[in-house]
Design a protein around this motif. Structure first.
Motif, short mmCIF file in Angstrom:
data_model
loop_
_atom_site.label_atom_id
_atom_site.label_comp_id
_atom_site.label_asym_id
_atom_site.label_seq_id
_atom_site.Cartn_x
_atom_site.Cartn_y
_atom_site.Cartn_z
N GLY A 97 6.91 -15.59 10.22
CA GLY A 97 7.24 -15.63 8.79
C GLY A 97 7.36 -14.27 8.14
N SER A 98 6.95 -13.22 8.84
CA SER A 98 6.99 -11.89 8.22
C SER A 98 8.42 -11.34 8.20
N CYS A 99 8.65 -10.41 7.31
CA CYS A 99 9.97 -9.81 7.14
C CYS A 99 10.18 -8.74 8.21
N ALA A 100 11.33 -8.76 8.86
CA ALA A 100 11.56 -7.85 9.99
C ALA A 100 12.23 -6.54 9.59
N ILE A 101 12.55 -6.37 8.30
CA ILE A 101 13.19 -5.12 7.90
C ILE A 101 12.14 -4.01 7.96
N GLU A 102 12.44 -2.99 8.74
CA GLU A 102 11.41 -1.98 9.01
C GLU A 102 11.50 -0.82 8.02
N ASP A 103 10.90 -1.00 6.87
CA ASP A 103 10.72 0.11 5.93
C ASP A 103 9.43 -0.17 5.17
N ASN A 104 9.16 0.60 4.13
CA ASN A 104 7.87 0.47 3.44
C ASN A 104 7.85 -0.56 2.33
N PHE A 105 8.96 -1.26 2.13
CA PHE A 105 9.01 -2.14 0.96
C PHE A 105 7.88 -3.17 0.96
N GLY A 106 7.69 -3.84 2.10
CA GLY A 106 6.69 -4.92 2.15
C GLY A 106 5.31 -4.44 1.75
N GLN A 107 4.92 -3.30 2.31
CA GLN A 107 3.58 -2.77 2.01
C GLN A 107 3.46 -2.40 0.52
N VAL A 108 4.51 -1.75 0.01
CA VAL A 108 4.46 -1.32 -1.40
C VAL A 108 4.49 -2.54 -2.32
N PHE A 109 5.34 -3.51 -2.01
CA PHE A 109 5.44 -4.70 -2.86
C PHE A 109 4.12 -5.48 -2.86
N LEU A 110 3.57 -5.69 -1.68
CA LEU A 110 2.36 -6.53 -1.59
C LEU A 110 1.10 -5.80 -2.07
N GLU A 111 1.00 -4.53 -1.74
CA GLU A 111 -0.27 -3.84 -1.99
C GLU A 111 -0.28 -2.97 -3.25
N ARG A 112 0.91 -2.68 -3.79
CA ARG A 112 0.93 -1.80 -4.97
C ARG A 112 1.61 -2.47 -6.16
N PHE A 113 2.72 -3.18 -5.93
CA PHE A 113 3.39 -3.85 -7.05
C PHE A 113 2.61 -5.10 -7.49
#
Ligand SMILES: Cc1cc2nc3c(=O)[nH]c(=O)nc-3n(C[C@H](O)[C@H](O)[C@H](O)COP(=O)(O)O)c2cc1C
Length: 209
Positions: free
Chosen positions: A58-74
């Motif tokens: 179920g995780s997103c396979a696009i390899e950049d920092n968006f997921g971490q920033v969206f989930l942990e900072r936004f």
């Protein structure tokens, strides 16, 4: 309170970034936390078709920092301020991609989507932008997008700061002092009066009491 600031111009020390920095300074001066992110450090791709690139877990396979920033900072932020240049009477592609890519996490195919949706809701929202042209409708499309985003996520639209300039940093010479406005916007971001009435909204006859 915690604010998340997205600076979405590819010009790192450009006009909208200067305005975003002034908002950050105002927030910090007022005692808030301000997390500042350049979209270009986070996003390397547009949204794709999740059916093709979502992993089996179920995780997103696009390899950049968006997921971490969206989930942990936004998501943990109480407020979200986005800064953009006007490009073709709309926002930068980076700002649009930030919104589009959130789909990877609130879509039903993401295991934690219910929690993500809850945490996207109810934020204070602000917009700062820079354009070369001065006519008011130059930014109407972006303002409208943010108004609708705020409505859709049941947030509160705290306002817009618009600076005029073209060359890098030129916004500092705008006689309307958008940098000062942005700083005050940051200072008052979580407390400033913001209204969007419905016909049955209970209200007094005066705004400023
Ligand atoms: C691709 C592109 C499109 C632009 N389109 C517009 C426009 O439609 N209207 C306008 O007033 N300025 C337009 N501009 C000028 C920028 O909005 C202006 O230079 C702004 O200050 C840039 O902000 P920045 O330094 O944060 O990147 C455009 C600039 C670029 C590079």
């Amino acid at each position: 309170m915690k604010a998340f600031i997205l600076s979405s111009s590819p010009r790192r020390h450009g006009n909208s970034a200067l305005l975003a920095e002034a908002v950050r300074d105002g927030l910090v001066e007022a005692g808030h936390e301000a997390d500042f992110v350049y979209a270009d450090d986070v996003l390397s791709n547009f949204l794709r078709d999740c059916r093709q690139c979502r992993r089996a877990d179920g995780s997103c396979a696009i390899e950049d920092n968006f997921g971490q920033v969206f989930l942990e900072r936004f998501l943990p932020a109480d407020g979200f301020i986005t800064a953009t240049p006007v490009y073709w009477y709309g926002s930068s592609a980076q700002m649009k991609a930030f919104f589009d890519r959130s789909f990877c996490y609130y879509a039903a195919s993401y295991p934690g989507s219910g929690d993500v949706i809850q945490r996207m809701m109810g934020k204070r929202i602000g917009l700062v932008l820079a354009s070369e042209e001065t006519f008011p409708m130059v930014a109407a499309g972006i303002v409208s997008q943010m108004q609708e985003y705020t409505r859709y996520t049941r947030g509160t639209f705290a306002g817009v700061v618009h600076g005029i300039g073209n060359a890098r940093g030129e916004v500092a010479r705008d006689p309307n002092d958008p940098i000062g406005q942005a700083r005050r916007f940051g200072e008052t971001f979580f407390s400033r009066h913001a209204s969007d009435y419905q016909i049955d909204t209970v209200r007094g006859g005066r705004v400023w009491g």
